[in-house]
Scaffold this active site. Structure first.
Site, PDB file in Angstrom:
ATOM      1  N   ASP A 264       0.829  -1.200   0.000  1.00 11.70           N
ATOM      2  CA  ASP A 264       0.000   0.000   0.000  1.00 11.70           C
ATOM      3  C   ASP A 264       0.868   1.256   0.000  1.00 11.70           C
ATOM      4  OD1 ASP A 264      -2.602  -0.966  -0.099  1.00 11.70           O
ATOM      5  OD2 ASP A 264      -2.674  -1.333   2.058  1.00 11.70           O
TER       6      ASP A 264
ATOM      7  N   ARG B 148      -2.100  -0.678  -8.413  1.00 10.64           N
ATOM      8  CA  ARG B 148      -3.437  -0.224  -8.037  1.00 10.64           C
ATOM      9  C   ARG B 148      -3.444   1.297  -8.093  1.00 10.64           C
ATOM     10  NH1 ARG B 148      -4.398  -0.765  -2.084  1.00 10.64           N
ATOM     11  NH2 ARG B 148      -4.970  -2.946  -2.367  1.00 10.64           N
TER      12      ARG B 148
END
Length: 316
Positions: free
Chosen positions: A142, A193
């Site tokens: 992330d 992402r």
């Protein structure tokens, strides 16, 4: 109409700043921690234990949805604490494999010691990516606040250059720098992402206006769909989703090259509708006792989430 839209945007921005500021309030944190899971946080968080999370992951799979899961937490400042986090993630990877779940793992490098030492964080995440590779799994690194972007991208590049492919990372469209970062990553054929960004960033590094964030998101998604290895489009915005679908069709980009990612508890019907149309939809499904900062960011992203939480609290 334009004035009304501008007023709404201003109110939403003010609410977001207030909610994210409240995330640092010890008093509010104690109150929400005491009652939040019972009164509405469970809509966005899949429990506090791995067993609770596995049950949610299985249910999502049965509905035709994929998932990832995150052990909530960040900002670990003790080396021995990172060892516990690594052990927990190894257990999560093993449980996913044993249960044969259609799920992968997302993690934060500050949870693995990035604020202590970049080499420590690299060693920790490398061990986890190697373990995921052995199990046929995948890890998404992330992206966190802007001060961690450079280190996160350095670590991701090192992992890929070391021959580890079962790993991806995240780019945030609200940062001015992101197109440059994407250009630097594309030679790796990365698995990326794309998100808008959930942290409160200053105007010197991030677009303050939602409209500009959305414009940047479109430019980035088009470039990723054309040139990246695999693209995960993390958005609940129907207009952006339809744009991505049209762009992929117009450029003969197969559905195996991209997926949509959404948050657990946010627009579940849209998730199911897209899956029924043949698109891969992955639901971000976090768990763990350290859920408060995550919940506050989710409430800050969308006023409707805050309204849901307040109504649940009042009913309780």
């Amino acid at each position: 109409m334009a004035a009304r839209a501008e007023l709404t945007a201003g109110l939403n921005a003010g609410l977001r700043r207030g909610i994210l500021a409240a995330a640092d309030s010890g008093r509010i944190q104690r109150l929400v921690r005491r009652h939040g899971m019972r009164l509405g946080a469970a809509r966005f968080v899949a429990g506090e234990t791995l067993d609770e999370c596995v049950a949610v992951l299985r249910r999502l799979n049965e509905q035709g949805l994929y998932a990832n899961t995150t052990l909530l937490g960040e900002g670990v400042l003790e080396p021995i604490a990172t060892e516990r986090v690594v052990a927990a993630y190894r257990a999560i990877l093993e449980r996913i494999a044993v249960e044969q779940l259609e799920a992968n793992v997302a993690l934060k490098l500050t949870h693995l010691g990035l604020e202590l030492d970049e080499e420590l964080a690299y060693a920790n995440v490398r061990g986890l990516v190697e373990h995921a590779t052995e199990l046929g799994g995948f890890i998404r690194i992330d992206m966190e606040q802007s001060q961690f972007v450079d280190a996160t991208l350095r670590i991701y590049k090192r992992l890929r250059e070391d021959g580890l492919d079962a790993v991806g990372t995240v780019l945030q469209s609200y940062l001015y720098r992101t197109m440059t970062d994407l250009d630097a990553l594309l030679p790796l054929q990365p698995n990326l992402r794309l998100v808008k960004g959930a942290y409160l960033e200053p105007a010197r590094v991030a677009y303050p206006r939602k409209a500009d964030v959305d414009i940047a998101y479109v430019r980035l998604l088009e470039r990723m769909l054309l040139d990246a290895g695999h693209t995960a489009l993390a958005t609940h915005d129907s207009a952006l989703i339809q744009h991505a679908i049209r762009f992929a069709a117009d450029h003969s980009i197969g559905t195996d090259r991209f997926e949509f990612q959404m948050l657990y508890g946010v627009r579940p019907q849209l998730q199911l509708d897209l899956a029924r149309r043949g698109f891969k939809v992955l639901v971000a499904t976090p768990f763990g006792p350290e859920w408060y900062p995550y919940l506050m960011r989710r409430l800050g992203e969308r006023p409707a989430n805050l309204l849901f939480f307040v109504k649940s609290t009042l009913r309780g």
